[in-house]
Design a protein around this motif. Structure first.
Motif, mmCIF file in Angstrom:
data_model
loop_
_atom_site.group_PDB
_atom_site.id
_atom_site.type_symbol
_atom_site.label_atom_id
_atom_site.label_comp_id
_atom_site.label_asym_id
_atom_site.label_seq_id
_atom_site.Cartn_x
_atom_site.Cartn_y
_atom_site.Cartn_z
ATOM 1 N N LYS A 9 0.866 -1.126 -0.209
ATOM 2 C CA LYS A 9 0.056 -0.048 -0.148
ATOM 3 C C LYS A 9 0.876 1.471 -0.195
ATOM 4 C CE LYS A 9 -3.538 2.641 0.174
ATOM 5 N NZ LYS A 9 -4.254 2.620 -1.036
ATOM 6 N N PHE A 11 0.846 5.711 -0.325
ATOM 7 C CA PHE A 11 0.145 6.766 0.023
ATOM 8 C C PHE A 11 1.075 8.032 -0.948
ATOM 9 C CE2 PHE A 11 -1.846 5.147 3.708
ATOM 10 C CZ PHE A 11 -3.118 5.057 3.055
ATOM 11 N N VAL A 16 3.662 2.431 2.724
ATOM 12 C CA VAL A 16 3.142 2.524 4.162
ATOM 13 C C VAL A 16 3.109 0.928 4.239
ATOM 14 C CG1 VAL A 16 2.175 4.655 4.347
ATOM 15 C CG2 VAL A 16 0.919 2.595 3.601
ATOM 16 N N LEU A 17 2.950 0.025 3.412
ATOM 17 C CA LEU A 17 2.898 -1.545 3.751
ATOM 18 C C LEU A 17 3.833 -2.117 2.666
ATOM 19 C CD1 LEU A 17 -0.838 -2.055 4.453
ATOM 20 C CD2 LEU A 17 1.097 -1.836 6.156
ATOM 21 N N GLY A 39 2.115 1.019 10.590
ATOM 22 C CA GLY A 39 1.066 0.547 9.607
ATOM 23 C C GLY A 39 0.039 -0.322 9.939
ATOM 24 N N THR A 41 -3.089 0.311 11.540
ATOM 25 C CA THR A 41 -4.449 0.783 11.126
ATOM 26 C C THR A 41 -4.671 0.644 10.002
ATOM 27 O OG1 THR A 41 -4.330 2.317 12.999
ATOM 28 C CG2 THR A 41 -5.964 2.619 11.429
ATOM 29 N N THR A 42 -3.792 1.036 8.977
ATOM 30 C CA THR A 42 -3.752 0.679 7.530
ATOM 31 C C THR A 42 -4.185 -0.790 7.011
ATOM 32 O OG1 THR A 42 -2.319 2.435 7.187
ATOM 33 C CG2 THR A 42 -2.681 0.847 5.290
ATOM 34 N N ASN A 45 -7.770 -1.346 7.869
ATOM 35 C CA ASN A 45 -8.674 -0.439 7.170
ATOM 36 C C ASN A 45 -8.642 -1.434 5.591
ATOM 37 O OD1 ASN A 45 -9.353 1.654 8.634
ATOM 38 N ND2 ASN A 45 -7.559 2.913 8.088
ATOM 39 N N ILE A 46 -7.527 -1.883 5.424
ATOM 40 C CA ILE A 46 -7.651 -2.780 4.234
ATOM 41 C C ILE A 46 -8.488 -4.133 4.460
ATOM 42 C CG2 ILE A 46 -6.222 -4.222 2.815
ATOM 43 C CD1 ILE A 46 -4.061 -2.100 2.962
ATOM 44 N N LEU A 51 -10.244 0.689 2.699
ATOM 45 C CA LEU A 51 -8.926 0.978 1.603
ATOM 46 C C LEU A 51 -8.814 -0.152 0.884
ATOM 47 C CD1 LEU A 51 -6.146 2.470 3.939
ATOM 48 C CD2 LEU A 51 -7.613 3.888 2.336
ATOM 49 N N ASP A 144 -8.365 -1.878 17.520
ATOM 50 C CA ASP A 144 -7.062 -1.094 17.256
ATOM 51 C C ASP A 144 -6.621 -0.527 18.527
ATOM 52 O OD1 ASP A 144 -5.074 0.208 16.224
ATOM 53 O OD2 ASP A 144 -6.198 1.402 14.893
ATOM 54 N N GLY A 195 5.971 -0.632 8.075
ATOM 55 C CA GLY A 195 5.350 -1.363 7.030
ATOM 56 C C GLY A 195 5.627 -2.773 6.613
#
Length: 232
Positions: A9, A11, A16-17, A39, A41-42, A45-46, A51, A144, A195
């Protein structure tokens, strides 16, 4: 139950990942450990389809309505009381409103059912957010940093409830930067840094692989050894 394979991922120009791969088994507590900004929370979210990943694959062995979610930003309606907050989601899920009172009882807030959110402490809000996440008895629960910033007694209560949820059949995906919390609760952990997954496995086995004693300070020492940074 929860899988990620080679997920990337970005941005803008920032990655970030980076090729994140792990698997959380059914009816276990899976811990994703890392400092703020790693990373975590990302990834949630995925997995919860808030996301899209740029590449890689991921899946959850449950429908989205069979998942529960508790994020750091609780999203509670501050002018409503506890039971009113939960009743909104009971209506969305199509379940009886008495389930709201049951959920409040499960997190120790039954005496505060009529208390407005804007008059509650952080610990009470955390418990209300958890009550909302478990209201519909989800098969998969994403948490989280659920005990972040709480006093020890309140944190212990949250930990006990999480363990009970797993014992009753839920798969729990937990993010934290608290190594003691991870060792106490998690069957399996993945260590995330900038990440990337730098290590994963049963906490005691991670210690053994890195010649560390099976204690909290030594598991944290493993993370420092691998990344050069402290979790907190």
């Amino acid at each position: 139950m929860i899988k990620m394979s080679q997920v990337v991922k970005r941005f803008g120009a920032q990655t970030v990942l980076s090729e994140v791969t792990f698997e959380a088994k059914e009816r276990e507590i899976f811990g994703l450990l890392g400092p703020s900004g790693a990373g975590k929370t990302t990834i949630i979210n995925i997995l919860t389809k808030q996301l899209d990943a740029d590449s890689g694959s991921y899946s959850i062995g449950a429908k989205m309505l069979e998942t529960g979610l508790m994020l750091d930003a609780d999203g509670l309606y501050v002018r409503l009381n506890c039971v009113e907050n939960l009743n909104i989601f009971a209506d969305i899920y199509g379940i009886p409103r008495y389930k709201s009172l049951e959920a409040l009882k499960n997190v120790g807030l039954e005496e505060s059912a009529k208390k407005a959110v804007n008059a509650m402490s952080k610990g009470m809000r955390q418990r209300l957010a958890l009550a909302r996440a478990i209201l519909h008895e989800p098969k998969v629960l994403f948490l989280d940093e659920p005990a972040s910033g709480l006093d020890p007694a309140t944190a212990r209560g949250i930990h006990k409830l999480i363990q009970n949820l797993c014992d009753n059949g839920a798969t729990v995906f937990l993010t934290t930067h608290n190594m003691e919390e991870a060792v106490k609760l998690c069957n399996y952990v993945a260590l995330l840094h900038k990440g990337k997954i730098v290590e994963q496995g049963v906490p005691a086995e991670i210690c053994e692989r890195h010649n560390a004693v099976k204690t909290v300070p030594d598991l944290e020492a493993v993370f420092i050894k691998l990344t050069g940074v402290e979790l907190e």
